[in-house]
Design an enzyme around this catalytic site. Structure first.
Site, PDB file in Angstrom:
ATOM      1  N   ALA A  44      13.817 -10.760  -4.797  1.00 31.30           N
ATOM      2  CA  ALA A  44      13.277 -10.290  -3.522  1.00 31.30           C
ATOM      3  C   ALA A  44      14.049  -9.081  -3.015  1.00 31.30           C
ATOM      4  O   ALA A  44      14.243  -8.910  -1.808  1.00 31.30           O
ATOM      5  CB  ALA A  44      13.334 -11.417  -2.489  1.00 31.30           C
TER       6      ALA A  44
ATOM      7  N   ARG B 168       4.814   0.572  -1.367  1.00 30.45           N
ATOM      8  CA  ARG B 168       3.368   0.672  -1.158  1.00 30.45           C
ATOM      9  C   ARG B 168       2.895  -0.116   0.068  1.00 30.45           C
ATOM     10  O   ARG B 168       1.755   0.061   0.506  1.00 30.45           O
ATOM     11  CB  ARG B 168       2.629   0.187  -2.411  1.00 30.45           C
ATOM     12  CG  ARG B 168       2.576   1.227  -3.507  1.00 30.45           C
ATOM     13  CD  ARG B 168       1.790   0.737  -4.702  1.00 30.45           C
ATOM     14  NE  ARG B 168       2.600  -0.128  -5.564  1.00 30.45           N
ATOM     15  CZ  ARG B 168       2.121  -0.795  -6.611  1.00 30.45           C
ATOM     16  NH1 ARG B 168       0.840  -0.715  -6.917  1.00 30.45           N
ATOM     17  NH2 ARG B 168       2.919  -1.541  -7.343  1.00 30.45           N
TER      18      ARG B 168
END
Length: 464
Positions: free
Chosen positions: A9, A15
Site C-alpha cells: 500500500a 491516476r
C-alpha cells in the site's frame, strides 16, 4: 494456518488525481485498505504486514483506528524509497523477520478479494510442494493484464505483459495475472535478495521471484480465482465507481438470499460490516455505513442514511439520518429526522417530521412527532412532545441536561431551558418558556396576558 499477509500500500496512485492515499479511498463507506486487511484476517492469517509509503501517516492512522483491538497483529512497515514491488516485500521481510510459513502478497487496492480466496491461495504453498503460486483470473476483457503462459505440465512458464503480447498471444492467452503471489516463506526469505533492478525502470519486480525460484529447482504454479472480480484493482476514480457497484451488488444479492427485500437493489448501498434481518424492506436511496445492525421486519428508507447505528425489529426509518444511534424495537423515525450521536430510542418511541435528537434517551412509547429539537435529555415513558418544542441545552459555554418524567405532556412551542427537571404526569402549556423545575402532576404556564385591540386594522389603514 500459520500464514502471513503482506499488503502493498505504498504506491502514489497518481491516476486517482487525489491529495490522499489511493488505498484510503472508500468503497461503501470503508477504506479500500481495510477491505483487503479484513479479508486476510477472515482467511485466518495470523499476521498482517502493510507496507506504506505515499501518505504513510494517513494509512497508518486508518489502520490504527480500525485494528487497535484486533486479536490479529496488523503492523506497518514504511518503504521510504519506492523501488518496486520486490523491494517492498524485501523491506517487509527485513523489518519483521518473517521467514517461514505461507506468505501471501496482496495489493492494497484489491478491495473485492474475498476471505475464501485468500485462504485457498495461502494453502497452495502450505504443503511444501510448491514454492510459489500466482493468483490468476479470466476477466471478460483481458486487455491490459499480464498473461500467464503455462508449460506442458501446467507450471508457469512466463508472464507476458500486455504491451509485449503478440496478436496471437493476446487472443489465445486468457489467463491473466491478478498481481498477487503466495510464497513458501522460507524460500521467499532465502531468495528475495536475488531480485535485481536490471530493467528500464530500474525497479525490483516481485514477479521476477518466480523465475528465480524455478532456477533453483522449485515448482511454481497458478491459483485460478473462480470469480474474476476478486482480482480487480482500482487505479482511477472510474474504476473506484465500478468496483463500488460490484461490491454493492454482491452484498445486496447475499442479503436477498437471506430474506431481505430490496425495492431496487441498484439504489441501496449497504456497507460490508452491516447486517439486516429477514423480512426487512430496503427502499431506494438507503445507505448503511460502518457497523450498522438492523433487525427483522423493518422498513428502511427511502432516502435514509444510517452510520454505526443499531435498530431492532419492526422499525420504520423513513428519510432519516442517524449517526451512532440506538433504536430499540418498533421505533418510528421520519420523514426528515436527524438522530445525532448518543440518541437512544426505546421500544415504540417516535421521532417524527423535522425532528433532531442529540445525546438523549427517548422513553418507551414516547413521541417527538414534529418540528422539535431534543438535546442532552432523559425522557421517560409515554411522553408526548408538542410541535416546535426545544430543549435549550447550551448556554454559550456548557451543555446542560433536561429530565422529563413519565407520561408528561409538553405543549407545543415549549422552550425547556436546561438545566431543568419536569416531573411525571406534568403538563406544560403551549408557548411556555420553562426555566424552573416542574413537580409531578403539575401544570406549568408561562405566558403574558393577551390583549385584543378591536378596530385596529381600520385605524391603521386610515393613518397610511
Amino acid at each position: 494456518m500459520n500464514a502471513t499477509a503482506i499488503v502493498l500500500a505504498a504506491g502514489e496512485g497518481t491516476r486517482m488525481k487525489s491529495n490522499h492515499a489511493k488505498v484510503s479511498h472508500q468503497i461503501l463507506g470503508k477504506p479500500m485498505i481495510r477491505w483487503v486487511v479484513d479479508a486476510t484476517i477472515a482467511a485466518g492469517c495470523e499476521r498482517v504486514v502493510v507496507v506504506v509509503g505515499s501518505h504513510a501517516d494517513e494509512v497508518r492512522a486508518i489502520l490504527a483506528d480500525a485494528y487497535a483491538d484486533s486479536p490479529v497483529s496488523v503492523e506497518t512497515v514504511e518503504q521510504t524509497e519506492r523501488l518496486g514491488t520486490g523491494h517492498a516485500v524485501r523491506v517487509a521481510l527485513e523489518a519483521t523477520g518473517i521467514s517461514d510459513g505461507p506468505v501471501v502478497v496482496l495489493n492494497g487496492d484489491l478491495p473485492l478479494i474475498q476471505a475464501d480466496t485468500v485462504r485457498l491461495f495461502a494453502e497452495t504453498v502450505a504443503t511444501g510442494e510448491l514454492a510459489a503460486t500466482v493468483l490468476t483470473m479470466t476477466p471478460p476483457d483481458p486487455f491490459g493484464y499480464g498473461r500467464i503462459q503455462l508449460d506442458a505440465d501446467g507450471a508457469v512458464e512466463r508472464i507476458i505483459e500486455q504491451k509485449d503480447c503478440t496478436p496471437e498471444q493476446d487472443a489465445e492467452l486468457l489467463e491473466c495475472n491478478a498481481g498477487c503471489y503466495a510464497f513458501d516463506g522460507a524460500l521467499l526469505a532465502a531468495h528475495i535478495g536475488e531480485v535485481t533492478n536490471d530493467n528500464a525502470q530500474a525497479e525490483y519486480y516481485l514477479p521476477d521471484m518466480l523465475e528465480i525460484l524455478k532456477r533453483h529447482g522449485h515448482a511454481v504454479s497458478i491459483f485460478h480465482c473462480e470469480d474474476y472480480r476478486d482480482g480487480l484493482g482500482v487505479n482511477s476514480r472510474v474504476q473506484l465507481a465500478e468496483l463500488t457497484a460490484i461490491a454493492r451488488d454482491r452484498i445486496n444479492e447475499r442479503l436477498m438470499t437471506e430474506g431481505v427485500t430490496f425495492i431496487d437493489p441498484a439504489q441501496a448501498w449497504i456497507g460490508p460490516d452491516a447486517t439486516i434481518g429477514r423480512d426487512t424492506v430496503v427502499w431506494p436511496q438507503t445507505h448503511l455505513i460502518g457497523t450498522c445492525s438492523v433487525g427483522e421486519s423493518c422498513q428502511l428508507g427511502p432516502n435514509t442514511r444510517l452510520t454505526n447505528t443499531r435498530a431492532g425489529n419492526g422499525c420504520v426509518i423513513d428519510e432519516t439520518i442517524a449517526v451512532d444511534a440506538v433504536l430499540e424495537n418498533d421505533v418510528e423515525c421520519g420523514p426528515r429526522a436527524y438522530l445525532r450521536p448518543g440518541t437512544h430510542m426505546l421500544d415504540g418511541s417516535k421521532a417524527g417530521t423535522h425532528v433532531e435528537i442529540k445525546k438523549s434517551t427517548i422513553g418507551e412509547g414516547s413521541k417527538v412527532p414534529h418540528l422539535s429539537y431534543i438535546g442532552d435529555t432523559t425522557m421517560g415513558a409515554g411522553v408526548n412532545v408538542g410541535a416546535g418544542s426545544i430543549t435549550c441545552n447550551y448556554d454559550g459555554k456548557n451543555k446542560h441536561a433536561t429530565v422529563i418524567g413519565d407520561r408528561t405532556f409538553i405543549g407545543s412551542d415549549t422552550m425547556m431551558v436546561a438545566p431543568v427537571r419536569i416531573g411525571s404526569d406534568a403538563i406544560t402549556g403551549a408557548g411556555g418558556t420553562i426555566t424552573k423545575d416542574v413537580p409531578d402532576g403539575a401544570l406549568a404556564l408561562e405566558r403574558t396576558d393577551q390583549r385584543v385591540l378591536e378596530g385596529y386594522t381600520e385605524r391603521r389603514r386610515a393613518r397610511l
